[in-house]
Write an enzyme that holds these catalytic residues in place. Structure first.
Site, PDB file in Angstrom:
ATOM      1  N   GLU A  26      38.075  52.174  33.492  1.00 14.51           N
ATOM      2  CA  GLU A  26      37.976  51.694  34.972  1.00 14.51           C
ATOM      3  C   GLU A  26      37.257  52.667  35.813  1.00 14.51           C
ATOM      4  O   GLU A  26      36.836  52.393  36.988  1.00 14.51           O
ATOM      5  CB  GLU A  26      39.229  50.967  35.952  1.00 14.51           C
ATOM      6  CG  GLU A  26      39.673  49.488  35.484  1.00 14.51           C
ATOM      7  CD  GLU A  26      39.667  48.429  36.368  1.00 14.51           C
ATOM      8  OE1 GLU A  26      39.178  48.373  36.845  1.00 14.51           O
ATOM      9  OE2 GLU A  26      39.163  47.840  35.470  1.00 14.51           O
TER      10      GLU A  26
ATOM     11  N   CYS B 203      42.517  38.110  29.911  1.00 15.19           N
ATOM     12  CA  CYS B 203      43.450  39.578  30.460  1.00 15.19           C
ATOM     13  C   CYS B 203      44.945  39.563  29.480  1.00 15.19           C
ATOM     14  O   CYS B 203      45.997  38.783  29.153  1.00 15.19           O
ATOM     15  CB  CYS B 203      44.901  39.700  31.450  1.00 15.19           C
ATOM     16  SG  CYS B 203      45.760  41.032  32.001  1.00 15.19           S
TER      17      CYS B 203
ATOM     18  N   ASP C  61      41.802  38.454  35.273  1.00 13.15           N
ATOM     19  CA  ASP C  61      42.201  39.659  35.036  1.00 13.15           C
ATOM     20  C   ASP C  61      42.643  40.755  36.053  1.00 13.15           C
ATOM     21  O   ASP C  61      42.087  40.353  37.220  1.00 13.15           O
ATOM     22  CB  ASP C  61      41.250  40.353  33.802  1.00 13.15           C
ATOM     23  CG  ASP C  61      41.168  41.540  33.464  1.00 13.15           C
ATOM     24  OD1 ASP C  61      42.381  41.846  33.301  1.00 13.15           O
ATOM     25  OD2 ASP C  61      40.869  42.239  33.080  1.00 13.15           O
ATOM     26  N   SER C  62      43.384  41.347  35.543  1.00  9.13           N
ATOM     27  CA  SER C  62      43.568  42.300  36.448  1.00  9.13           C
ATOM     28  C   SER C  62      42.500  43.182  37.225  1.00  9.13           C
ATOM     29  O   SER C  62      42.868  44.057  38.123  1.00  9.13           O
ATOM     30  CB  SER C  62      44.794  43.787  35.943  1.00  9.13           C
ATOM     31  OG  SER C  62      44.008  44.834  34.824  1.00  9.13           O
TER      32      SER C  62
ATOM     33  N   CYS D 130      43.152  44.454  24.462  1.00  3.74           N
ATOM     34  CA  CYS D 130      42.931  44.418  25.919  1.00  3.74           C
ATOM     35  C   CYS D 130      41.447  43.827  26.493  1.00  3.74           C
ATOM     36  O   CYS D 130      40.841  44.524  25.601  1.00  3.74           O
ATOM     37  CB  CYS D 130      43.373  45.872  26.301  1.00  3.74           C
ATOM     38  SG  CYS D 130      43.020  46.407  27.959  1.00  3.74           S
TER      39      CYS D 130
ATOM     40  N   HIS E  81      39.857  45.327  28.414  1.00  5.92           N
ATOM     41  CA  HIS E  81      38.967  45.968  28.556  1.00  5.92           C
ATOM     42  C   HIS E  81      38.650  47.332  28.172  1.00  5.92           C
ATOM     43  O   HIS E  81      37.040  47.631  27.482  1.00  5.92           O
ATOM     44  CB  HIS E  81      40.282  47.397  29.175  1.00  5.92           C
ATOM     45  CG  HIS E  81      40.025  46.839  31.029  1.00  5.92           C
ATOM     46  ND1 HIS E  81      40.772  45.587  31.512  1.00  5.92           N
ATOM     47  CD2 HIS E  81      39.668  47.749  32.268  1.00  5.92           C
ATOM     48  CE1 HIS E  81      40.789  46.136  32.502  1.00  5.92           C
ATOM     49  NE2 HIS E  81      40.512  46.554  33.823  1.00  5.92           N
TER      50      HIS E  81
HETATM   51  N1  DGL Z   1      42.463  43.858  30.886  1.00  6.34           N
HETATM   52  C1  DGL Z   1      43.760  43.678  30.504  1.00  6.34           C
HETATM   53  C2  DGL Z   1      44.291  43.696  28.848  1.00  6.34           C
HETATM   54  O1  DGL Z   1      43.431  42.146  28.599  1.00  6.34           O
HETATM   55  C3  DGL Z   1      44.706  44.269  31.346  1.00  6.34           C
HETATM   56  C4  DGL Z   1      44.765  46.519  32.191  1.00  6.34           C
HETATM   57  C5  DGL Z   1      45.260  46.211  32.365  1.00  6.34           C
HETATM   58  O2  DGL Z   1      45.434  45.671  33.791  1.00  6.34           O
HETATM   59  O3  DGL Z   1      46.652  46.940  32.128  1.00  6.34           O
HETATM   60  O4  DGL Z   1      45.271  43.548  28.935  1.00  6.34           O
END
Ligand code: DGL
Length: 267
Positions: A151, A73, A10-11, A185, A187
């Site tokens: 984050e 992600c 993931d990012s 997402c 997150h």
């Molecule tokens: N966790 C990510 C997602 O599912 C990315 C969040 C990001 O880097 O903007 O989209």
């Protein structure tokens, strides 16, 4: 049977929602996680940049013994669409597994989707949902601030800043009368309690990372790639920024990340 690890990337921290689900579903499997914490967020960047990062993330995981790769992600999965960036081993993103589940569990046919700006702009979840059922009514909303808040660790249920931002994004979706909300997402499940408070009891929340983990389990079973080890699997974490900030934030929802092996690595 295969004892290699499942590679997850993931990012940033969001992909850990998929790791957590994998640990619960497949406790004997080893996981190698890569979080590109030096370049998070991806969701505000161009498609070209996100695809370049994706290539590098996959190349990093492939330098380790992995038998499957999960793009945990929503943003990466959305940029890839139906394209498979890995052909010699199983691969999944999070969009299709989440869309299939949403289409299955909705009762009123109205589905909400929240994601990063890049994800929502791509229309990936609508495409996936309509490929399962063209009659679904989809309300989608980009939530650019939420990844930053997660984050930075603003994840407590009572955090007023996160709550305010989430209310702003979620109110139109609640008003659309959805009965399922895809947290598109990875997150977002980290602030699931805040999202649930705002959406109310009647709305089922789906975590894209968890749905991808379920899909990965089925895929490994079908291809006879599950481990035959009876010992508890290990997670190894790699991040492209500092180990200490990763540990500080990750420990809030994945205790293993506090104590397990975490390495900082250039990709
Ligand atoms: N966790 C990510 C997602 O599912 C990315 C969040 C990001 O880097 O903007 O989209």
């Amino acid at each position: 049977m295969n004892r290699d690890a499942i590679g997850v990337f993931d990012s940033g921290l969001g992909g850990l929602t998929a790791v957590k689900a994998l640990n619960e579903l497949l406790p004997n499997e080893n996981i190698i996680f890569f979080g590109d914490t030096a370049r998070v967020p991806y969701g505000t960047r161009s498609r070209q940049t996100i695809l370049r990062y994706t290539k590098e993330d996959i190349a990093f995981l492939r330098r380790h013994p992995v038998k499957m790769i999960i793009a945990a992600c929503g943003t990466v999965s959305s940029m890839l669409g139906a394209e498979l960036p890995v052909k010699d081993m199983p691969f999944t993103g999070v969009v299709y597994p989440a869309a299939e589940k949403a289409a299955e569990v909705t009762e009123n046919g109205r589905i909400g989707v929240i994601g990063t700006p890049a994800t929502i702009r791509s229309g990936s979840y609508e495409t996936a949902l309509h490929s399962v059922n063209p009659h679904l009514d989809v309300t989608a909303m980009a939530c650019p601030l939420l990844v930053h808040l997660v984050e930075y660790g603003y994840t407590n249920r009572n955090n007023q800043i996160t709550r305010l931002a989430a209310e702003e994004y979620l109110t139109p979706i609640r008003k659309a009368g959805v009965d399922v909300l895809i947290m598109g997402c990875t997150h977002y499940p980290i602030i699931r309690e805040i999202i649930a408070d705002i959406m109310g009891d009647g709305v089922k929340l789906l975590s894209a990372g968890e749905e991808a983990a379920q899909y990965a389990k089925i895929c490994l079973e079908q291809q006879d790639l599950l481990t035959d080890s009876t010992e508890a699997g290990h997670n190894i974490y790699y991040v492209s920024d500092s180990v200490s900030s990763f540990r500080d934030n990750a420990k809030n929802f994945l205790p293993d990340a506090e104590y397990g092996q975490v390495f900082s690595s250039r990709i």
